[in-house]
Design a protein around this motif. Structure first.
Motif, PDB file in Angstrom:
ATOM      1  N   PHE B 149      29.762  62.160  78.454  1.00 57.69           N
ATOM      2  CA  PHE B 149      28.783  61.896  79.906  1.00 57.69           C
ATOM      3  C   PHE B 149      29.629  60.987  80.660  1.00 57.69           C
ATOM      4  O   PHE B 149      30.277  60.050  80.341  1.00 57.69           O
ATOM      5  N   LEU B 150      29.548  61.512  82.124  1.00 57.68           N
ATOM      6  CA  LEU B 150      30.140  60.799  82.960  1.00 57.68           C
ATOM      7  C   LEU B 150      29.248  61.191  84.244  1.00 57.68           C
ATOM      8  O   LEU B 150      28.777  62.450  84.562  1.00 57.68           O
ATOM      9  N   PHE B 151      28.829  60.195  85.119  1.00 59.37           N
ATOM     10  CA  PHE B 151      28.177  60.750  86.666  1.00 59.37           C
ATOM     11  C   PHE B 151      28.966  61.540  87.227  1.00 59.37           C
ATOM     12  O   PHE B 151      30.161  61.645  87.105  1.00 59.37           O
ATOM     13  N   PRO B 152      28.277  62.422  88.109  1.00 63.37           N
ATOM     14  CA  PRO B 152      28.912  63.377  88.730  1.00 63.37           C
ATOM     15  C   PRO B 152      30.269  63.232  89.589  1.00 63.37           C
ATOM     16  O   PRO B 152      31.124  63.931  89.731  1.00 63.37           O
ATOM     17  N   ASP B 153      29.907  62.072  90.422  1.00 64.54           N
ATOM     18  CA  ASP B 153      31.250  61.805  91.206  1.00 64.54           C
ATOM     19  C   ASP B 153      32.447  61.551  90.332  1.00 64.54           C
ATOM     20  O   ASP B 153      33.405  61.571  90.869  1.00 64.54           O
ATOM     21  N   GLU B 154      32.126  60.552  89.557  1.00 61.76           N
ATOM     22  CA  GLU B 154      33.259  60.109  88.429  1.00 61.76           C
ATOM     23  C   GLU B 154      33.834  61.233  87.702  1.00 61.76           C
ATOM     24  O   GLU B 154      35.261  61.483  87.330  1.00 61.76           O
ATOM     25  N   LEU B 155      32.968  62.216  87.431  1.00 61.34           N
ATOM     26  CA  LEU B 155      33.393  63.529  86.670  1.00 61.34           C
ATOM     27  C   LEU B 155      34.346  64.231  87.687  1.00 61.34           C
ATOM     28  O   LEU B 155      35.609  64.724  87.205  1.00 61.34           O
ATOM     29  N   ARG B 156      33.921  64.185  88.931  1.00 62.28           N
ATOM     30  CA  ARG B 156      34.793  64.985  89.731  1.00 62.28           C
ATOM     31  C   ARG B 156      36.363  64.202  89.887  1.00 62.28           C
ATOM     32  O   ARG B 156      37.319  65.016  89.864  1.00 62.28           O
ATOM     33  N   ALA B 157      36.123  63.143  89.915  1.00 67.03           N
ATOM     34  CA  ALA B 157      37.250  62.204  90.107  1.00 67.03           C
ATOM     35  C   ALA B 157      38.109  62.573  88.717  1.00 67.03           C
ATOM     36  O   ALA B 157      39.497  62.712  88.580  1.00 67.03           O
ATOM     37  N   LEU B 158      37.765  62.595  87.588  1.00 62.09           N
ATOM     38  CA  LEU B 158      38.462  62.804  86.378  1.00 62.09           C
ATOM     39  C   LEU B 158      38.942  64.171  86.356  1.00 62.09           C
ATOM     40  O   LEU B 158      40.402  64.524  86.078  1.00 62.09           O
ATOM     41  N   GLU B 159      38.284  65.236  86.881  1.00 59.97           N
ATOM     42  CA  GLU B 159      38.830  66.715  86.838  1.00 59.97           C
ATOM     43  C   GLU B 159      39.832  66.581  87.840  1.00 59.97           C
ATOM     44  O   GLU B 159      40.607  67.304  87.617  1.00 59.97           O
ATOM     45  N   ASP B 160      39.661  66.091  89.068  1.00 56.37           N
ATOM     46  CA  ASP B 160      40.724  66.087  90.306  1.00 56.37           C
ATOM     47  C   ASP B 160      41.940  65.512  89.786  1.00 56.37           C
ATOM     48  O   ASP B 160      43.022  66.016  90.107  1.00 56.37           O
ATOM     49  N   ARG B 161      41.984  64.299  88.844  1.00 53.82           N
ATOM     50  CA  ARG B 161      43.156  63.995  88.560  1.00 53.82           C
ATOM     51  C   ARG B 161      43.604  64.794  87.381  1.00 53.82           C
ATOM     52  O   ARG B 161      44.750  64.122  86.589  1.00 53.82           O
ATOM     53  N   LEU B 162      43.069  65.628  87.000  1.00 57.51           N
ATOM     54  CA  LEU B 162      43.615  66.556  85.778  1.00 57.51           C
ATOM     55  C   LEU B 162      43.578  65.770  84.367  1.00 57.51           C
ATOM     56  O   LEU B 162      44.405  65.595  83.486  1.00 57.51           O
ATOM     57  N   GLY B 163      42.387  64.928  84.438  1.00 56.98           N
ATOM     58  CA  GLY B 163      42.374  63.856  83.182  1.00 56.98           C
ATOM     59  C   GLY B 163      41.746  64.677  81.898  1.00 56.98           C
ATOM     60  O   GLY B 163      41.761  63.893  80.817  1.00 56.98           O
ATOM     61  N   VAL B 164      41.375  65.688  82.093  1.00 58.91           N
ATOM     62  CA  VAL B 164      40.870  66.524  80.569  1.00 58.91           C
ATOM     63  C   VAL B 164      42.040  67.264  80.010  1.00 58.91           C
ATOM     64  O   VAL B 164      42.797  68.035  80.590  1.00 58.91           O
TER      65      VAL B 164
END
Lengths: 717, 238, 83
Positions: B149-164
């Motif tokens: 779980f991650l709140f939406p804005d942090e999730l976006r940041a994680l996806e944007d930096r290709l952290g997955v």
């Protein structure tokens, strides 16, 4: 003295007075009542259990110890046992099941073995009974919650649904561990002048007199007894396992016992009696969770996650250091001596004293009247002509596959970590479970099975069939059979017909064990499984252990290859008595199960093993619940392949397809291997029934179903 | 390449991961008790294994994250050392704030053990360099609290930096609700730190490191790490 | 003196409370149709020696930050009373 108040019989009281040479005091009476309860003393069954063969070439340790041990070769032993935790699971499903798993793991640990796998036998009431859903989900969550956390994989099991378990579910837990033969810890090795050490959790009031509780009928009042249910702490157990194994590897333990039923008293008096030493225990030195506990409560507390160690005084410091590392309480609570007495002191004053062997062995045996039920034979008569063949065979097969006892149990075993310890070669959802043994070629093969319906119809034949089923499955997979453990779950022995069924079941099981050279190395008995609304079917549960020489010669099920020929090895004329098919049609008491044939069974086992060893087949499955039809459906679904089958026999197709019992297996054989396969089975009933092809499972004159449809109902991953 | 595997009270995959690394790579692996305060000299990789550290009481991974050894583990991660958390180890990493987010109880509310398909989203990390881009692998899962779980804005940041790095997928690689075993946001099964040196994942590569156990995809994972070091990678980040 | 502190921990808004959802579903199916919403949280009691209620509260807040509460997903309230 009012001995009846404590639950002792007159005969037992007199035996105690005579052994002590005086009247027992209150504390002693309370201890005797628990130690001599059915659960601890086996007073109603000890003489019956002697029917079981318990010795053999591979038996290292037989019944009477914490668990049995069989020889795996090259100085390695497998310690295993099954134990019931039925009453606690009926009253508090999660905790009852969890502590059942914890208890059996400590039994294995007590021998110095590292527990490597568990299995569970689950017997639930009818799915539409109002309490079944909550009991079954609680029990399953308890088994998983404990086993997952301690890191012992649950690799298989048996699940049965039947109305006879409606308010009396059964939870049988099986555990197996590995131990080098020269490192087995024994309960017979204590010597005078050593220390009695309590390792693990603190002692509280939980489970006081739980053993006595397990020896009475479940009634509505049982719910009010909830405080006597133990609470499991798998975290403490995991620490206890690691601490005990570290102590053992450093050779710091003289002897060890787990604390199960009747807690400190049972474990310590057993060591004293078996080692032939005296023992003095100072109960004021026991670390307590409730400050105001009385000596008899400490004596009988069933607080979980505790072990009793016998330690040489020279090693005490090292033992304490290991306990400290694992953050476990470790208290010296007594010492061994050269006397013949087992004595409990409370702040220096004697509160109880017995001859050491009295508690474990002194209870007078109890024989109940036995009577063959009058309607037994009547139940075997069934007019087959009154049973029409299915009008819609497809619907009949699909309905059978959906009966709760045959349906896939993914919802259960998905909640179990079946892979931790990374040894699981074949996990749950298959006829047997297979584990590799690190650093060796050979594989451990485990089966847990039961057939209460056949035991209800004909206890002798049903008992034999139950044992035989496990051995057939092992043999087909290519395993040599090493031994078995059993849980005998029965209703009250005080009803003559029920006692008769118990006797007959044991005789049937023993006959099969003898014929197939399978010793019984451990086990347990659980009686009084009945509620005011009824008694359970006789339910012997058998856990059998075998050894497969290598992965190369392990023959799995569900591996049909396109073009393979399908064979039915074994006779076609099985019985619908006690079959899932007749049950699903509502005929509970109809037809007699097949007679056990010692020669036929042994011959089958030999040829089945040979088939695997000579790689004569690509897939094999011993027939079990649902008969040939269900075996075809499961194998087809797991292989994702269809087959075209004809049954060129005069026997009724419903009997051939749905009949159960007897040594029979379904094999799928590559064309090139057919001559070899036929040679192996020459002289034994063998029928080529068809070939693997396409994506529809068709039996001429019966069903024809697309494999996709079967896969959607029978999914094993 | 030297690996240290931390053992917390209640860890139960420590022996499995030690065997998998030793047998797949033949390199030195040192078990490290949680009360130690320093890593063995020259440690390249620290692994926090699966299990139920401290019984998973309070919140899974919470107490292990405050264990004595964690100070040295955090320091190792912060200076760029390779750090891997598997299952309970991933929970320890989020509880230690070395990785963002939290792992909550599965949406089914029950423990879930089964083989699982994953899509490898990054093949340029020290842990995944030997996979092919978007490769579908099978690692099993076994957890009760794996819902990332991650709140939406942090999730976006994680996806944007290709952290997955790993996502639950169907066998053909679709990222769908059906393929999601626990309700994780965006089917997330494993993520990597911004520095590219700290990986947490719920599935168990150590359980598919030998064919006898039914799969060998895990070997590619271990071999990636070895290959990272053999190609001159330093355990101080990318 | 000894203070008893009650810590009530709840998931933050926006974090799916699967337990709450399941309990809600069960209660509704048991016929509690007026039920609007369920949230499941944790309840912890602490007994702390401190010279004043404020100091006890400060100590408990530190315990929450150190271990008891994961501030990423959870929020909490405290109640302090003399034992």
């Amino acid at each position: 003295m009012d001995f009846k108040r404590y639950g002792l019989r007159k005969e037992e009281y007199e035996a105690a007075v005579s052994a002590l040479g005086r009247e027992p005091n209150e504390c002693e009476l309370r201890i005797l009542a628990v130690m001599w309860s059915e659960h601890c003393s086996y007073k109603s069954t000890k003489h019956l259990l002697r029917h079981f063969p318990s010795t053999g070439e591979k038996v290292v340790l037989g019944p009477g110890e914490n668990a049995g041990i069989v020889d795996l070769g090259d100085n390695l032993g497998a310690a295993f046992k099954a134990e019931s935790h039925n009453h606690p699971s009926a009253v508090a499903p999660y905790q009852g099941a969890a502590t059942g798993v914890g208890g059996i793991i400590r039994d294995i640990l007590a021998l110095g073995a590292r527990p490597v796998a568990s299995m569970d036998g689950l017997f639930f009431g009818s799915p539409d009974h109002p309490v079944t859903a909550s009991l079954s989900s609680g029990i399953v969550a308890g088994v998983g919650g404990y086993g997952n956390a301690v890191g012992v994989p649950t690799v298989g099991g048996k699940t049965v649904y039947d109305e006879c378990y409606n308010e009396n579910p059964l939870l049988n837990a099986f555990c197996i561990g590995l131990v080098p033969l020269d490192e087995i810890v024994s309960s017979k090795t204590a010597r005078p002048g050593q220390l009695v050490v309590l390792l693990g959790s603190k002692t509280g009031r939980d489970g006081i007199a739980g053993a006595a509780f397990a020896s009475v009928l479940l009634s509505d009042d049982s719910k009010a007894n909830k405080p006597s249910i133990q609470i499991g702490d798998p975290f403490a157990e995991k620490l206890l396992i690691e601490a005990c194994l570290e102590l053992q590897s450093k050779k710091l333990i003289v002897s060890m016992q787990d604390m199960g039923a009747a807690g400190i008293t049972s474990s310590s008096s057993e060591v004293a009696a078996k080692s032939g030493v005296g023992m003095i225990l100072h109960f004021d030195r026991v670390p307590l969770r409730a400050a105001d506990m009385e000596p008899w409560e400490i004596a009988l507390s069933e607080s979980q996650e505790r072990m009793l160690l016998i330690v040489d005084p020279l090693h005490l410091g090292e033992v304490q250091a290991v306990a400290e590392k694992w953050e476990l309480d470790c208290a010296v609570i007594g010492e061994t001596n050269e006397e013949d007495s087992y004595t409990i002191l409370w702040h220096g004053t004697e509160v109880a004293s017995f001859p050491a062997a009295l508690l474990g062995d002194g209870c007078p045996p109890r024989r109940w009247p036995s009577k063959k039920p009058e309607d037994l034979e009547k139940n075997w008569h069934f007019d087959m002509d009154s049973l029409p063949l299915p009008k819609d065979w497809n619907a009949a097969l699909l309905a059978l596959l959906e009966t709760p006892s045959l349906a896939p149990k993914e919802w259960i075993y998905r909640q179990y970590d079946s892979m931790v310890q990374t040894n699981t070669v074949t996990g749950p959802g298959h006829p047997l479970s297979v584990l590799r043994i690190r650093g060796r070629d050979s594989l451990l093969a485990l089966v847990l099975d039961a057939d209460p319906w056949k035991c209800a119809l004909d206890p002798h034949r049903g008992g034999a069939e139950t044992v035989a089923r496990t051995i057939r499955t092992l043999s087909v997979a290519g395993a040599d059979v090493l031994g078995l453990t059993d849980c005998l779950n029965f209703p009250s022995p005080e009803v003559p017909e029920q006692y008769w069924a118990l006797e007959e079941c044991i005789r049937g099981m023993a006959e099969c064990c003898e014929a197939l050279n399978c010793p019984v190395v451990s086990g347990n008995v659980s009686l009084y499984n009945e509620t005011p609304s009824g008694a359970i079917c006789p339910t012997p549960v058998v856990g059998t252990v075998g050894l497969i020489p290598s992965l190369e010669v392990y023959l799995p099920s569900g591996r049909w290859k396109e073009g393979d020929r399908l064979f039915l090895a074994g006779p076609c004329n099985s019985s619908l008595g006690g079959s899932q098919y007749l049950l699903s049609l509502g005929h509970r008491q109809a037809e007699r199960p097949l007679m056990f044939s010692p020669e036929g069974e042994a011959d089958f086992a030999e040829r089945a093993r040979k088939t695997a060893r000579m790689k004569g087949a690509s897939s094999g499955r011993a027939l079990a619940g649902g008969g040939l039809a269900v075996a075809l459906a499961k194998d087809g679904a797991e292989s994702s392949r269809g087959a075209r089958i004809a049954l060129p026999v005069p026997t009724r197709h419903d009997v051939v397809l749905f009949g159960e019992g007897g040594p029979r297996a379904l094999y799928s054989v590559p064309v090139g291997k057919v001559p070899l396969f036929r040679t192996i089975w020459k002289g034994y009933p063998l029928l080529e029934i068809g070939r693997v092809e396409g994506d529809t499972l068709t039996v001429e004159g019966a069903f024809s179903l697309p494999i996709g449809e079967l896969t959607s109902r029978w999914r094993v991953r | 390449m030297k690996t240290a595997v931390v053992i917390f009270p209640g860890s139960n995959c420590d022996r499995d991961v030690i065997c998998a690394v030793r047998e797949t790579l033949g390199r030195e692996v040192i078990p490290l008790w949680h009360r130690e305060t320093a890593l063995p000299a020259g440690t390249d990789l620290v692994i926090l294994p699966g299990g139920f550290s401290f019984g998973d009481y309070l919140r899974s991974g919470a107490m292990a994250a405050r264990s004595p050894v964690m100070e040295a583990v955090v320091a190792h991660g912060k200076k760029g050392g390779l750090l891997l958390g598997i299952c309970n180890g991933f929970q320890v990493l989020t509880e230690s704030r070395l990785l963002p987010g939290a792992l909550l109880p599965n949406d089914s509310l029950v423990f879930h053990c089964s083989p699982c398909h994953l899509r490898v989203e990054r093949t340029d990390t020290p842990f995944t360099n030997s996979f092919t881009p978007r490769q579908i692998v099978q690692f099993p899962i076994a957890h009760g609290e794996g819902r990332y779980f991650l709140f939406p804005d942090e999730l976006r940041a994680l996806e944007d930096r290709l952290g997955v790095v790993f996502r639950y997928s169907t066998p053909s690689g679709e990222i769908s609700g059906e393929a999601n075993p626990n309700g994780s946001v965006n089917n997330i099964a494993g993520i990597i730190s911004e520095g590219g040196n700290i990986l947490g994942l719920m599935p168990h590569p150590e359980r598919v490191s030998e064919s006898i156990l039914g799969g060998e995809d895990g070997r590619i994972f271990w071999k990636s790490i070895l290959s990272f070091f053999e190609k001159g990678g330093k355990s101080n980040g990318l | 003196m000894t203070w008893r502190i009650e810590v009530f921990i709840q998931l933050k808004e926006g974090v799916l409370d699967t337990q709450g959802k399941a309990v809600e579903h069960s209660l509704v199916s048991l016929g509690h149709t007026g039920l609007k919403r369920v949230k499941v949280g944790k309840y912890i009691q602490l007994w702390v020696d401190a010279p004043s209620a404020d100091q006890a509260r400060a100590e408990a807040e530190k315990m929450c930050a150190d271990l008891l509460v994961n501030e990423i997903i959870e929020g909490y309230t405290l109640e302090v009373e003399a034992e």
